[in-house]
Motif scaffolding. Structure first.
Motif, PDB file in Angstrom:
ATOM      1  N   THR A  13       0.815  -1.183   0.066  1.00 56.95           N
ATOM      2  CA  THR A  13       0.037   0.157  -0.052  1.00 56.95           C
ATOM      3  C   THR A  13       0.904   1.312  -0.152  1.00 56.95           C
ATOM      4  OG1 THR A  13      -1.528  -1.274   1.186  1.00 56.95           O
ATOM      5  CG2 THR A  13      -1.811   1.084   1.039  1.00 56.95           C
ATOM      6  N   TRP A  16       2.411   1.794  -3.366  1.00 59.49           N
ATOM      7  CA  TRP A  16       1.276   2.299  -4.477  1.00 59.49           C
ATOM      8  C   TRP A  16       1.020   3.804  -3.972  1.00 59.49           C
ATOM      9  CZ3 TRP A  16      -2.935   5.407  -2.991  1.00 59.49           C
ATOM     10  CH2 TRP A  16      -3.693   6.082  -4.052  1.00 59.49           C
ATOM     11  N   ASN A 178      -6.630  -7.123  -1.404  1.00 66.27           N
ATOM     12  CA  ASN A 178      -5.923  -6.174  -2.455  1.00 66.27           C
ATOM     13  C   ASN A 178      -5.971  -4.912  -2.171  1.00 66.27           C
ATOM     14  OD1 ASN A 178      -4.414  -4.799  -4.519  1.00 66.27           O
ATOM     15  ND2 ASN A 178      -5.108  -6.140  -6.133  1.00 66.27           N
ATOM     16  N   ALA A 181      -5.598  -1.961  -4.752  1.00 71.99           N
ATOM     17  CA  ALA A 181      -6.749  -1.656  -5.788  1.00 71.99           C
ATOM     18  C   ALA A 181      -7.908  -1.123  -5.062  1.00 71.99           C
ATOM     19  CB  ALA A 181      -7.299  -3.352  -6.072  1.00 71.99           C
ATOM     20  N   LYS A 182      -8.096  -1.199  -3.825  1.00 74.39           N
ATOM     21  CA  LYS A 182      -9.190  -0.324  -3.214  1.00 74.39           C
ATOM     22  C   LYS A 182      -8.563   1.082  -3.144  1.00 74.39           C
ATOM     23  CE  LYS A 182     -12.676   0.855  -0.529  1.00 74.39           C
ATOM     24  NZ  LYS A 182     -14.061   0.819  -1.467  1.00 74.39           N
ATOM     25  N   TRP A 183      -7.423   1.452  -2.737  1.00 75.13           N
ATOM     26  CA  TRP A 183      -7.072   2.670  -3.051  1.00 75.13           C
ATOM     27  C   TRP A 183      -7.187   3.163  -4.446  1.00 75.13           C
ATOM     28  CZ3 TRP A 183      -6.655   6.077   0.871  1.00 75.13           C
ATOM     29  CH2 TRP A 183      -6.549   5.638   2.236  1.00 75.13           C
ATOM     30  N   ALA A 184      -6.768   2.629  -5.159  1.00 73.99           N
ATOM     31  CA  ALA A 184      -7.055   3.108  -6.720  1.00 73.99           C
ATOM     32  C   ALA A 184      -8.540   3.556  -6.949  1.00 73.99           C
ATOM     33  CB  ALA A 184      -6.565   2.152  -7.566  1.00 73.99           C
ATOM     34  N   SER A 185      -9.511   2.790  -6.701  1.00 71.96           N
ATOM     35  CA  SER A 185     -10.842   3.051  -6.514  1.00 71.96           C
ATOM     36  C   SER A 185     -11.277   4.223  -5.865  1.00 71.96           C
ATOM     37  CB  SER A 185     -11.645   1.951  -6.084  1.00 71.96           C
ATOM     38  OG  SER A 185     -13.024   2.269  -5.951  1.00 71.96           O
TER      39      SER A 185
END
Length: 402
Positions: A13, A16, A178, A181-185
């Motif tokens: 994370t 990211w 993941n 991926a949640k942060w990307a959302s």
């Protein structure tokens, strides 16, 4: 504290965050400063391993312990406080990234130290932040940070260490398969809000709650809204750097905070028409607050205004740490101001043209201080647009773009 799986997810994370925060992609051999408090060693080790796997060159620096802090600020002469190690300027000027792992073993060990001495050391090292800011403007540097739970933070927040850790896990999405991926959302959702705000043509903002009645002005080009950029894990705030010369009115921080070993609560700042906090009050820690705002000429002016949508933030408890508390969701979200330094990356024009003279011209604030003061009261934020019309952009903890 954390399982190996959680540590791996936390490190991924943070990667990211670091990669998202920099406008240029990282390259093999880039220098990444990994700075950590001693209690965060397990996460530092996981992060170090990931950076090596990515082909980067991690440089490890442990922060001073509380006893070292006391020796430095309590016994150091003025010359020692202001001394800069040979090579620090060159070192800072060649960094490509910075990851800070915050895990204080004490929040109050500096409470009896003259805050002016802490400010003196900060002012002497201000040039390092200016170097990193300049490199970030060209896309050659990025940074991120997080906290690692400690007993000191948990006790200050009135929680058990396990409950505190669970708040961190929930807020950073470490309980998901993941997390990046949640942060990307979340990043994509925040992009929509920022695009809406940046397209409104806002002339000024009026923030109204039970104890706050404040006007801030985005200015000509400092007015770009940013946020959820990877710089902080977690971060749900959407913020701008106002033109500090036009702030006026009263701001009240109902959420307490710890700073430089001092507990502060109920800060009330009254700004004159030139944007200076001329009346400073606090229910607790008032003398400390006043000294902080006297650190340098920019310390009593605003460098940031921020809003957090309760639908984004998973943070529901006071965490005794600014990283989490400035992103508080709860029932009504939060707004916060930062007294002190502004963020140059909110400049909407060509970043490479933004030198010191232009920053001054546009109303970016300069200071060795950057202190976030949080208001969690129900509030309405009304924007006056360029055509003179008004629109509510934030109410009851939510942005009104939908």
């Amino acid at each position: 504290m954390f399982t190996q799986d959680e540590l791996k997810k936390y490190a991924e994370t943070l990667w990211w965050g670091l990669a998202t925060a920099r406008t240029k992609p990282y390259e093999t051999g880039d220098l990444i400063l990994l700075r950590y408090d001693l209690e965060a060693l397990p996460l530092a080790e996981a992060m170090y391993d990931l950076l090596v796997e990515k082909g980067l060159c991690p440089i490890v620096r442990a922060n001073p312990s509380p006893k070292m802090d006391l020796s430095f600020y309590g016994k150091g002469t003025d010359e020692q406080l202001k001394a800069i190690a040979p090579g620090d300027r060159e070192f800072t000027g060649n960094l490509n990234g910075l990851i800070s792992l915050i895990a204080p073993s004490s929040l109050t060990h500096l409470k009896d130290v003259d805050s002016g001495r802490i400010g003196m050391a900060a002012v002497a090292r201000k040039f390092m932040r200016e170097i990193m800011d300049a490199r970030e403007q060209t896309g050659d540097f990025g940074w991120t940070l997080c906290i690692y739970p400690t007993k000191a933070m948990a006790e200050a927040a009135g929680m058990s260490l396990d409950d505190f850790k669970q708040q961190v896990v929930k807020a950073c999405y470490l309980d998901q398969e993941n997390p990046p991926a949640k942060w990307a959302s979340v990043f994509e959702d925040a992009q929509k809000v920022k695009a809406w705000l940046n397209g409104l043509g806002i002339r000024s903002l009026h923030i109204k709650s039970e104890h706050t009645d404040l006007t801030v002005v985005p200015g000509e080009q400092p007015g770009q809204w940013l946020g959820v950029s990877g710089h902080n894990i977690p971060s749900f705030e959407i913020f701008l750097s106002p033109d500090h010369r036009h702030t006026r009115g009263v701001y009240y921080a109902d959420q307490p905070s710890y700073r430089s070993g001092n507990f502060v609560e109920g800060v009330r700042l009254s700004f004159n028409d030139e944007g200076v906090a001329v009346d400073v009050q606090a229910k607790q820690g008032e003398d400390f607050v006043k000294k902080q705002l006297q650190m340098d000429p920019g310390a009593a002016r605003i460098g940031e205004f921020s809003l957090t949508d309760r639908r984004f933030s998973q943070i529901s408890e006071f965490m005794a740490n600014t990283l989490f508390d400035e992103n508080f969701g709860g029932d009504y979200g939060n707004c916060h101001i930062a007294v002190g330094a502004s963020y140059a990356d909110t400049f909407a024009g060509d970043q490479s043209t933004l030198d010191t003279a232009k920053k001054n011209e546009l109303g970016f604030n300069s200071s060795a201080l950057h202190w976030d003061l949080v208001n969690t009261e129900p509030k309405t934020v009304t924007a006056t647009l360029e055509d003179g019309s008004e629109v509510v952009i934030y109410e009851n903890g939510e942005f009104k773009n939908e």
